[in-house]
Scaffold this motif. Structure first.
Motif, PDB file in Angstrom:
ATOM      1  N   GLY A  40      21.881   6.442 -37.553  1.00 34.64           N
ATOM      2  CA  GLY A  40      21.625   5.014 -37.556  1.00 34.64           C
ATOM      3  C   GLY A  40      22.810   4.170 -37.117  1.00 34.64           C
ATOM      4  N   SER A  41      23.815   4.792 -36.503  1.00 36.00           N
ATOM      5  CA  SER A  41      24.997   4.068 -36.047  1.00 36.00           C
ATOM      6  C   SER A  41      25.173   4.292 -34.547  1.00 36.00           C
ATOM      7  CB  SER A  41      26.240   4.543 -36.823  1.00 36.00           C
ATOM      8  OG  SER A  41      27.352   3.714 -36.537  1.00 36.00           O
ATOM      9  N   SER A  42      26.361   4.016 -34.036  1.00 34.10           N
ATOM     10  CA  SER A  42      26.646   4.229 -32.618  1.00 34.10           C
ATOM     11  C   SER A  42      28.154   4.257 -32.407  1.00 34.10           C
ATOM     12  CB  SER A  42      26.033   3.108 -31.774  1.00 34.10           C
ATOM     13  OG  SER A  42      26.706   1.889 -32.049  1.00 34.10           O
ATOM     14  N   VAL A  43      28.570   4.625 -31.199  1.00 31.39           N
ATOM     15  CA  VAL A  43      30.012   4.673 -30.909  1.00 31.39           C
ATOM     16  C   VAL A  43      30.646   3.292 -31.030  1.00 31.39           C
ATOM     17  CG1 VAL A  43      29.940   6.774 -29.503  1.00 31.39           C
ATOM     18  CG2 VAL A  43      29.679   4.558 -28.397  1.00 31.39           C
ATOM     19  N   GLU A  44      29.867   2.230 -30.853  1.00 29.37           N
ATOM     20  CA  GLU A  44      30.404   0.879 -30.979  1.00 29.37           C
ATOM     21  C   GLU A  44      30.859   0.563 -32.402  1.00 29.37           C
ATOM     22  OE1 GLU A  44      27.348   1.451 -29.438  1.00 29.37           O
ATOM     23  OE2 GLU A  44      28.170   1.280 -27.412  1.00 29.37           O
ATOM     24  N   HIS A  45      30.424   1.357 -33.364  1.00 30.35           N
ATOM     25  CA  HIS A  45      30.764   1.117 -34.765  1.00 30.35           C
ATOM     26  C   HIS A  45      31.775   2.131 -35.312  1.00 30.35           C
ATOM     27  CE1 HIS A  45      26.863  -0.965 -34.212  1.00 30.35           C
ATOM     28  NE2 HIS A  45      27.592  -1.918 -34.759  1.00 30.35           N
ATOM     29  N   VAL A  46      32.376   2.912 -34.451  1.00 26.99           N
ATOM     30  CA  VAL A  46      33.409   3.866 -34.879  1.00 26.99           C
ATOM     31  C   VAL A  46      34.682   3.099 -35.210  1.00 26.99           C
ATOM     32  CG1 VAL A  46      34.913   5.749 -34.081  1.00 26.99           C
ATOM     33  CG2 VAL A  46      32.456   5.807 -33.595  1.00 26.99           C
ATOM     34  N   TYR A  47      35.259   3.388 -36.367  1.00 26.09           N
ATOM     35  CA  TYR A  47      36.515   2.741 -36.746  1.00 26.09           C
ATOM     36  C   TYR A  47      37.660   3.730 -36.888  1.00 26.09           C
ATOM     37  CZ  TYR A  47      35.085   4.111 -41.476  1.00 26.09           C
ATOM     38  OH  TYR A  47      34.672   4.826 -42.570  1.00 26.09           O
ATOM     39  N   GLY A  83      37.610   2.098 -25.490  1.00 29.18           N
ATOM     40  CA  GLY A  83      38.595   1.141 -25.008  1.00 29.18           C
ATOM     41  C   GLY A  83      38.390  -0.276 -25.487  1.00 29.18           C
ATOM     42  N   GLN A  84      37.140  -0.666 -25.688  1.00 28.05           N
ATOM     43  CA  GLN A  84      36.857  -2.026 -26.153  1.00 28.05           C
ATOM     44  C   GLN A  84      36.966  -2.159 -27.665  1.00 28.05           C
ATOM     45  OE1 GLN A  84      36.385  -4.700 -24.086  1.00 28.05           O
ATOM     46  NE2 GLN A  84      37.011  -3.196 -22.560  1.00 28.05           N
ATOM     47  N   ILE A  85      36.616  -1.117 -28.400  1.00 25.25           N
ATOM     48  CA  ILE A  85      36.640  -1.193 -29.865  1.00 25.25           C
ATOM     49  C   ILE A  85      37.975  -0.771 -30.452  1.00 25.25           C
ATOM     50  CG2 ILE A  85      34.636  -1.070 -31.350  1.00 25.25           C
ATOM     51  CD1 ILE A  85      33.871   1.484 -30.156  1.00 25.25           C
ATOM     52  N   ARG A  86      38.642   0.145 -29.800  1.00 25.75           N
ATOM     53  CA  ARG A  86      39.970   0.610 -30.198  1.00 25.75           C
ATOM     54  C   ARG A  86      40.069   0.983 -31.673  1.00 25.75           C
ATOM     55  NH1 ARG A  86      44.275  -3.023 -27.146  1.00 25.75           N
ATOM     56  NH2 ARG A  86      45.559  -1.548 -28.261  1.00 25.75           N
TER      57      ARG A  86
END
Length: 124
Positions: free
Chosen positions: A62-69, A93-96
């Protein structure tokens, strides 16, 4: 909190007794992910394979790479850091996220040059 195990496709999951990822509440913890099925390619392609498998696990949770911290990368060759970093940068690169890169003596499969872990959240 509810715990949900997210299976993957690794042949090692039933042998070792682990899940590709575990979701607890709105957190997802992805296990060390090697480039299963990409043993004979270069480290860049192996890194892509690891991150594709992680992306699939995150989606299934239910998540995605955009939510990796957080990511942790384990390399068997220090000289691979730049190639691995380049691929990691394409994904993140955008979320870092907070990231760690460590050189280890060996991984489970001797053909693997990279293994990656990731932690992500699920937006409410």
């Amino acid at each position: 909190m509810i715990r949900k195990n997210i299976p993957g496709t690794s042949p090692f999951e039933p042998i070792i007794g682990f899940s590709r990822a575990v979701r607890i509440g709105n957190q997802v913890h992805v296990s060390g992910t090697g480039p299963v099925g990409a043993d004979a390619v270069d480290v860049s392609e192996q890194t892509n394979r690891c991150l594709d498998l992680i992306a699939t696990a995150l989606k299934n949770a239910g998540s995605s790479v955009e939510h990796v911290y957080r990511t942790r990368m384990y390399l068997t060759h220090a000289a691979d850091w730049e190639a691995v970093g380049h691929v990691h940068g394409k994904f993140f690169g955008q979320i870092r996220p907070a990231a760690t890169m460590v050189v280890v003596a060996a991984l489970l499969n001797p053909a693997w040059r990279i293994e990656i872990e990731a932690d992500a959240w699920i937006p409410e």
